[in-house]
Scaffold this motif. Structure first.
Motif, PDB file in Angstrom:
ATOM      1  N   ILE A  20      45.524  62.598  29.417  1.00  0.00           N
ATOM      2  CA  ILE A  20      46.368  61.884  29.108  1.00  0.00           C
ATOM      3  C   ILE A  20      47.050  61.766  27.799  1.00  0.00           C
ATOM      4  N   GLN A  21      45.787  62.178  26.817  1.00  0.00           N
ATOM      5  CA  GLN A  21      47.038  62.629  25.864  1.00  0.00           C
ATOM      6  C   GLN A  21      47.362  63.673  25.752  1.00  0.00           C
ATOM      7  N   ASN A  39      48.284  65.243  39.719  1.00  0.00           N
ATOM      8  CA  ASN A  39      47.305  64.780  38.481  1.00  0.00           C
ATOM      9  C   ASN A  39      48.491  63.062  38.328  1.00  0.00           C
ATOM     10  N   LEU A  40      49.239  63.788  37.675  1.00  0.00           N
ATOM     11  CA  LEU A  40      50.176  62.448  37.196  1.00  0.00           C
ATOM     12  C   LEU A  40      50.513  61.548  38.051  1.00  0.00           C
ATOM     13  N   ILE A  41      51.096  61.803  39.582  1.00  0.00           N
ATOM     14  CA  ILE A  41      51.290  61.391  40.571  1.00  0.00           C
ATOM     15  C   ILE A  41      50.676  60.638  40.814  1.00  0.00           C
ATOM     16  N   GLU A  42      48.868  61.170  41.305  1.00  0.00           N
ATOM     17  CA  GLU A  42      48.178  60.231  41.521  1.00  0.00           C
ATOM     18  C   GLU A  42      47.551  58.516  40.664  1.00  0.00           C
ATOM     19  N   GLU A  43      47.571  59.392  40.058  1.00  0.00           N
ATOM     20  CA  GLU A  43      47.422  57.965  38.632  1.00  0.00           C
ATOM     21  C   GLU A  43      48.868  56.896  38.631  1.00  0.00           C
ATOM     22  N   ILE A  44      49.923  57.602  38.550  1.00  0.00           N
ATOM     23  CA  ILE A  44      50.646  56.286  38.937  1.00  0.00           C
ATOM     24  C   ILE A  44      50.716  55.415  39.825  1.00  0.00           C
ATOM     25  N   SER A  50      46.186  49.363  41.891  1.00  0.00           N
ATOM     26  CA  SER A  50      45.048  48.165  41.471  1.00  0.00           C
ATOM     27  C   SER A  50      45.345  46.910  41.035  1.00  0.00           C
ATOM     28  N   GLU A  51      47.368  47.511  41.004  1.00  0.00           N
ATOM     29  CA  GLU A  51      47.701  45.514  40.586  1.00  0.00           C
ATOM     30  C   GLU A  51      48.479  44.234  41.972  1.00  0.00           C
ATOM     31  N   ARG A  52      48.327  45.607  42.720  1.00  0.00           N
ATOM     32  CA  ARG A  52      48.130  44.161  44.578  1.00  0.00           C
ATOM     33  C   ARG A  52      46.561  44.247  44.266  1.00  0.00           C
ATOM     34  N   SER A  53      45.965  44.876  43.776  1.00  0.00           N
ATOM     35  CA  SER A  53      43.896  44.865  44.615  1.00  0.00           C
ATOM     36  C   SER A  53      43.753  43.380  43.648  1.00  0.00           C
ATOM     37  N   GLU A  54      44.439  43.664  42.483  1.00  0.00           N
ATOM     38  CA  GLU A  54      44.177  42.841  41.558  1.00  0.00           C
ATOM     39  C   GLU A  54      44.514  40.783  42.411  1.00  0.00           C
ATOM     40  N   ILE A  55      46.062  41.277  42.637  1.00  0.00           N
ATOM     41  CA  ILE A  55      46.801  39.659  43.037  1.00  0.00           C
ATOM     42  C   ILE A  55      45.618  39.332  44.095  1.00  0.00           C
ATOM     43  N   LEU A  56      45.549  40.465  45.570  1.00  0.00           N
ATOM     44  CA  LEU A  56      44.628  39.971  46.565  1.00  0.00           C
ATOM     45  C   LEU A  56      43.530  39.550  46.090  1.00  0.00           C
ATOM     46  N   ASN A  57      42.545  40.131  45.220  1.00  0.00           N
ATOM     47  CA  ASN A  57      40.918  39.974  44.958  1.00  0.00           C
ATOM     48  C   ASN A  57      41.669  37.716  44.025  1.00  0.00           C
ATOM     49  N   ARG A  58      42.521  37.725  43.698  1.00  0.00           N
ATOM     50  CA  ARG A  58      42.537  36.660  42.009  1.00  0.00           C
ATOM     51  C   ARG A  58      42.974  35.540  44.003  1.00  0.00           C
ATOM     52  N   LEU A  59      43.907  35.936  45.050  1.00  0.00           N
ATOM     53  CA  LEU A  59      44.364  34.460  45.692  1.00  0.00           C
ATOM     54  C   LEU A  59      43.530  34.403  46.242  1.00  0.00           C
ATOM     55  N   ALA A  60      42.255  35.491  47.367  1.00  0.00           N
ATOM     56  CA  ALA A  60      40.902  34.656  47.445  1.00  0.00           C
ATOM     57  C   ALA A  60      39.872  33.741  46.189  1.00  0.00           C
ATOM     58  N   THR A  61      39.703  34.337  45.753  1.00  0.00           N
ATOM     59  CA  THR A  61      38.814  33.115  44.976  1.00  0.00           C
ATOM     60  C   THR A  61      39.613  32.206  44.421  1.00  0.00           C
ATOM     61  N   LEU A  62      40.986  32.173  43.988  1.00  0.00           N
ATOM     62  CA  LEU A  62      41.825  31.177  44.304  1.00  0.00           C
ATOM     63  C   LEU A  62      41.818  30.298  45.709  1.00  0.00           C
ATOM     64  N   LEU A  63      41.725  30.813  46.935  1.00  0.00           N
ATOM     65  CA  LEU A  63      41.464  30.049  48.336  1.00  0.00           C
ATOM     66  C   LEU A  63      40.184  29.651  48.196  1.00  0.00           C
ATOM     67  N   GLU A  64      39.611  30.257  47.905  1.00  0.00           N
ATOM     68  CA  GLU A  64      38.393  30.529  48.319  1.00  0.00           C
ATOM     69  C   GLU A  64      37.566  28.908  47.482  1.00  0.00           C
ATOM     70  N   HIS A  65      38.694  28.249  46.209  1.00  0.00           N
ATOM     71  CA  HIS A  65      37.210  27.672  45.305  1.00  0.00           C
ATOM     72  C   HIS A  65      38.508  26.228  45.763  1.00  0.00           C
ATOM     73  N   LEU A  66      39.828  26.604  45.911  1.00  0.00           N
ATOM     74  CA  LEU A  66      40.582  25.447  46.559  1.00  0.00           C
ATOM     75  C   LEU A  66      39.732  24.618  47.775  1.00  0.00           C
TER      76      LEU A  66
END
Length: 128
Positions: A20-21, A39-44, A50-66
């Motif tokens: 990275i450095q 590797n740069l393209i792969e990382e981007i 990762s961002e989409r996975s985070e949103i989907l995971n948070r939505l699942a947790t939100l729905l579960e607790h609602l």
């Protein structure tokens, strides 16, 4: 422009932080001919995933607790579930502020979220 080289690929596999450095420095100095593009393209690409996975995971947790809050009769758990609901909503909003494109991801669940918001205020609306 070099797509990849064995020494850079090895550095990527051996010492990710160092890779990275070096990649950052090459980009800053416009030394594009020596950037490990594969590797740069792969990382981007993985950043978006990762961002989409985070949103989907948070939505699942939100729905579960609602759903728990609305339909599970365990008053001793209500405060914890409500805290999780507030936190998931806050984090989803934060993520969407930094990545507005992901709003289209929510279009598939926008109606569900709206219904869940209404149902949270008036549980009888779902007919249970």
């Amino acid at each position: 422009m070099t797509i990849t080289s064995d020494s850079k690929t090895n550095l990527y596999d051996r010492d990710f932080y160092q890779w990275i450095q070096e990649t950052t420095e090459k980009l800053k100095t416009k030394d594009f001919d020596h950037v490990d593009l594969v590797n740069l393209i792969e990382e981007i690409e993985s950043l978006g995933t990762s961002e989409r996975s985070e949103i989907l995971n948070r939505l699942a947790t939100l729905l579960e607790h609602l759903l728990k809050r609305m339909f599970v009769d365990m008053p001793q758990e209500f405060n914890g579930w409500e805290r999780i609901i507030r936190e998931q909503r806050r984090q989803i909003k934060r993520t969407l502020k930094t990545s507005p494109t992901d709003h289209c991801l929510l279009s598939n669940v926008a109606v569900t979220q709206e219904l869940m918001g209404v149902a949270e205020q008036r549980p009888s609306i779902l007919g249970f």
